[in-house]
Design an enzyme around this catalytic site. Structure first.
Site, mmCIF file in Angstrom:
data_model
loop_
_atom_site.group_PDB
_atom_site.id
_atom_site.type_symbol
_atom_site.label_atom_id
_atom_site.label_comp_id
_atom_site.label_asym_id
_atom_site.label_seq_id
_atom_site.Cartn_x
_atom_site.Cartn_y
_atom_site.Cartn_z
ATOM 1 N N CYS A 44 0.827 -1.214 0.000
ATOM 2 C CA CYS A 44 0.000 0.000 0.000
ATOM 3 C C CYS A 44 0.862 1.265 0.000
ATOM 4 C CB CYS A 44 -0.914 -0.040 1.223
ATOM 5 S SG CYS A 44 -1.816 1.481 1.545
ATOM 6 N N CYS A 83 -0.050 3.908 2.675
ATOM 7 C CA CYS A 83 0.352 3.400 3.996
ATOM 8 C C CYS A 83 1.819 3.734 4.266
ATOM 9 C CB CYS A 83 0.168 1.886 4.075
ATOM 10 S SG CYS A 83 -1.534 1.325 3.884
#
Length: 146
Positions: free
Chosen positions: A69, A72
């Protein structure tokens, strides 16, 4: 060519160590990331989450993320920096949804990054997605009562 770059890097490193102001900045940054590591831990499984987050007397920010991600990866250092500045008032629990997927389902995580604020075993607040430092600071301050 490689030797020239190596010499240039060595000269740059020497300048850093000789310049007192830059050296103290580098040292300060190193201390901040060390503090962040102490306040940060990876959740291994549901039992670990129960012990280190839900039963904790320290308010905890829980970061549901994944290695793949992109947002993230951008959010993590922001969280770590803000939480490390709070000292022992708050901890950061990192939950990789690929490793502990049942926990993500239990807390209704349908998109990442998803961040929960937990105090006394209860979710106090949450947000989803990449946030700026001001929003994260307010989120953490609300959790710890500042």
């Amino acid at each position: 060519m490689f030797a020239n770059k190596l010499c240039s890097l060595a000269a740059h490193s020497t300048r850093l160590s000789l310049n007192k102001n830059v050296w103290s900045t580098v040292t300060h940054r190193g201390l901040r990331s060390t503090a962040a590591l102490r306040a940060t831990f990876n959740v291994q499984d549901e039992d670990d989450f129960m012990e280190r987050v839900l039963k904790s007397t320290t308010p905890t920010v829980v970061d549901f993320h994944a290695q793949w991600c992109g947002p993230c990866k951008l959010l993590a250092p922001r969280l770590e920096t803000i939480i490390s500045a709070k000292g022992e008032k708050v901890a950061l629990a990192k939950v990789d949804i690929d490793n502990v997927s049942d926990l993500a389902l239990e807390y209704g995580v349908s998109a990442i990054p998803a961040v929960l604020a937990i105090r006394d075993g209860k979710v106090i607040d949450k947000f989803v997605g990449l946030q700026d430092e001001v929003r994260i600071e307010a989120f953490v301050n609300k959790l710890i009562g500042e």
